[in-house]
Design an enzyme around this catalytic site. Structure first.
Site, PDB file in Angstrom:
ATOM      1  N   ASN A 166       2.056  -5.362  -3.045  1.00  0.00           N
ATOM      2  CA  ASN A 166       0.646  -5.670  -2.750  1.00  0.00           C
ATOM      3  C   ASN A 166      -0.121  -4.377  -2.493  1.00  0.00           C
ATOM      4  O   ASN A 166       0.357  -3.498  -1.763  1.00  0.00           O
ATOM      5  CB  ASN A 166       0.623  -6.548  -1.480  1.00  0.00           C
ATOM      6  CG  ASN A 166      -0.728  -7.162  -1.171  1.00  0.00           C
ATOM      7  OD1 ASN A 166      -1.339  -7.790  -2.035  1.00  0.00           O
ATOM      8  ND2 ASN A 166      -1.194  -6.996   0.057  1.00  0.00           N
ATOM      9  N   HIS A 204     -10.417  -6.078  -2.463  1.00  0.00           N
ATOM     10  CA  HIS A 204     -11.511  -5.848  -1.505  1.00  0.00           C
ATOM     11  C   HIS A 204     -12.619  -5.103  -2.246  1.00  0.00           C
ATOM     12  O   HIS A 204     -12.440  -3.936  -2.610  1.00  0.00           O
ATOM     13  CB  HIS A 204     -11.022  -4.993  -0.327  1.00  0.00           C
ATOM     14  CG  HIS A 204      -9.997  -5.666   0.532  1.00  0.00           C
ATOM     15  ND1 HIS A 204     -10.310  -6.730   1.354  1.00  0.00           N
ATOM     16  CD2 HIS A 204      -8.679  -5.438   0.696  1.00  0.00           C
ATOM     17  CE1 HIS A 204      -9.209  -7.106   2.000  1.00  0.00           C
ATOM     18  NE2 HIS A 204      -8.212  -6.347   1.613  1.00  0.00           N
ATOM     19  N   GLU A 209      -6.244 -10.757  -1.121  1.00  0.00           N
ATOM     20  CA  GLU A 209      -7.094 -10.459   0.050  1.00  0.00           C
ATOM     21  C   GLU A 209      -8.556 -10.385  -0.357  1.00  0.00           C
ATOM     22  O   GLU A 209      -9.307  -9.521   0.111  1.00  0.00           O
ATOM     23  CB  GLU A 209      -6.656  -9.127   0.703  1.00  0.00           C
ATOM     24  CG  GLU A 209      -5.195  -9.095   1.096  1.00  0.00           C
ATOM     25  CD  GLU A 209      -4.768  -7.810   1.803  1.00  0.00           C
ATOM     26  OE1 GLU A 209      -5.647  -7.023   2.218  1.00  0.00           O
ATOM     27  OE2 GLU A 209      -3.559  -7.597   1.935  1.00  0.00           O
ATOM     28  N   ASP A 251     -12.287 -10.254  -0.845  1.00  0.00           N
ATOM     29  CA  ASP A 251     -13.602 -10.327  -0.198  1.00  0.00           C
ATOM     30  C   ASP A 251     -14.545  -9.406  -0.965  1.00  0.00           C
ATOM     31  O   ASP A 251     -14.107  -8.434  -1.571  1.00  0.00           O
ATOM     32  CB  ASP A 251     -13.581 -10.036   1.312  1.00  0.00           C
ATOM     33  CG  ASP A 251     -12.911  -8.737   1.722  1.00  0.00           C
ATOM     34  OD1 ASP A 251     -12.762  -7.830   0.880  1.00  0.00           O
ATOM     35  OD2 ASP A 251     -12.549  -8.624   2.912  1.00  0.00           O
ATOM     36  N   GLU A 274       0.811  -1.237   0.000  1.00  0.00           N
ATOM     37  CA  GLU A 274       0.000   0.000   0.000  1.00  0.00           C
ATOM     38  C   GLU A 274       0.835   1.273   0.000  1.00  0.00           C
ATOM     39  O   GLU A 274       0.605   2.178   0.797  1.00  0.00           O
ATOM     40  CB  GLU A 274      -0.984  -0.024   1.185  1.00  0.00           C
ATOM     41  CG  GLU A 274      -1.904  -1.228   1.130  1.00  0.00           C
ATOM     42  CD  GLU A 274      -2.826  -1.374   2.338  1.00  0.00           C
ATOM     43  OE1 GLU A 274      -2.857  -0.486   3.202  1.00  0.00           O
ATOM     44  OE2 GLU A 274      -3.520  -2.411   2.410  1.00  0.00           O
TER      45      GLU A 274
END
Ligand code: G3I
Length: 307
Positions: A171, A208, A237, A239, A128
């Site tokens: 990432n 996400h 990650e 979701d 990030e």
């Protein structure tokens, strides 16, 4: 195949989950983890505040519990994460000089990667580092402010030497849309790294998704564009907020996009049952709070099975 892990293995991919050490004593949790998943990512236990809460004092207890569990079951392990502005203990930002920040960063990478050398298939070396929004700018973290743009490259070079067999990933979230300024900024960085021989092996698309940030229509194209730079892509990650068939359709699209690109090597969902999701409210995962398989689970399994 009748489980996510076996179904993904048919095309040589892993299917993983973010795991929290404090749930490993819960039998339903472990039953589903062991049955369905072939990779784990410690959700918080490898982060800087957990592993080096004060300078030079390392604590691997909770991360080791996850690593030991995964190894005993033959699961792969993703390392998450070495250099990140968040969950960073205050002592790092309080260091007096740029050279102190530099040596703290490199020492942290060396110690954590050294502790797990040979056990981690991929490390999120830097997490990030770019701002949201339209600028494509670097996030103003302590690393950026004190060391400048070069800190990312330095972290990757240090990481390569610390564990030469681990794949080294950058990432981030909101780099799923091929046209977004943030995506272009990360793309340009990776292209530059490859051109100059800076060691990088993979890009992690956190993925996400929710109503404000849906699965982009060009998601597969985005994976293809990163892969064309000569790096693997991992969905790290995943979701997706929602429920029922709409949520299932979105999960199916993500899985199919990955399967369509040979360099998309694995998928990790960010938790197992809904009630352990980092999203305090909502139902973004594949299992409900009673560990029942949701429609999204069935869609993912079918997609992995090629139907
Ligand atoms: O460990 C303490 C505990 O001692 C304390 O009693 C409790 C009270 O709040 O907090 C606990 O720490 C929490 C930690 O999770 C462990 O549960 C933190 O408050 C909480 O902020 C932290 O949230 C994590 C978040 O990262 C922090 O940024 C989430 O679990 C984790 O899922 C989330 O994961 C991130 C990825 O690392 C990077 N990408 C985005 C993703 C979602 O935000």
């Amino acid at each position: 195949a009748s489980t996510l892990g076996e179904a993904a293995a048919q095309t040589g991919r892993y299917f993983g989950a973010a795991v929290a050490a404090n749930h490993l004593g819960e039998s339903q949790y472990v039953t589903v983890l062991d049955r369905e998943f072939t990779s784990v990512t410690p959700e918080n236990e490898m982060k800087w505040d957990a592993t080096e809460p004060s300078r030079g004092s390392f604590n691997f207890g909770n991360a080791d519990r996850i690593v030991n569990h995964a190894q005993s079951r033959g699961m792969k392990i993703r390392g998450h994460t070495l250099v990140w502005h968040s969950q960073l203990p205050g002592w790092v930002s309080g260091l007096p000089s740029a050279n102190d920040v530099r040596s703290a960063m490199n020492n942290h990478i060396n110690q954590v990667m050294g502790h797990y050398r040979g056990k981690i298939h991929s490390w999120d070396v830097v997490n990030e580092a770019f701002e949201d929004g339209g600028s494509g700018a670097r996030r103003q973290s302590v690393f950026q402010q004190r060391l400048g743009d070069g800190y990312i490259e330095e972290a990757f070079r240090t990481a390569r030497a610390a564990d030469p067999n681990a794949k080294l990933c950058y990432n981030d979230y909101n780099i799923d849309d091929a046209n977004a300024a943030k995506t272009r900024a990360v793309y340009n960085m990776v292209r530059d790294f490859k051109a100059r021989g800076v060691p990088i092996d993979c890009v992690g698309l956190q993925s996400h998704f929710n109503a404000q940030s849906p699965v982009p229509s060009n998601y597969q194209q985005n994976i293809e564009q990163f892969a064309a730079l000569g790096v693997d892509v991992q969905i790290t990650e995943l979701d997706i907020e929602g429920s029922g068939s709409a949520q299932a359709d979105n999960y199916r699209r993500v899985v199919q996009a990955c399967l369509a690109v040979s360099r998309c090597t694995g998928i990790t969902v960010w938790g197992i049952p809904d009630h352990y999701s980092w999203r305090a409210s909502g139902t973004p995962l594949l299992f409900d709070s009673n560990y029942n398989k949701k429609p999204a689970y069935n869609a993912v399994l079918a997609a992995l099975n090629g139907s």
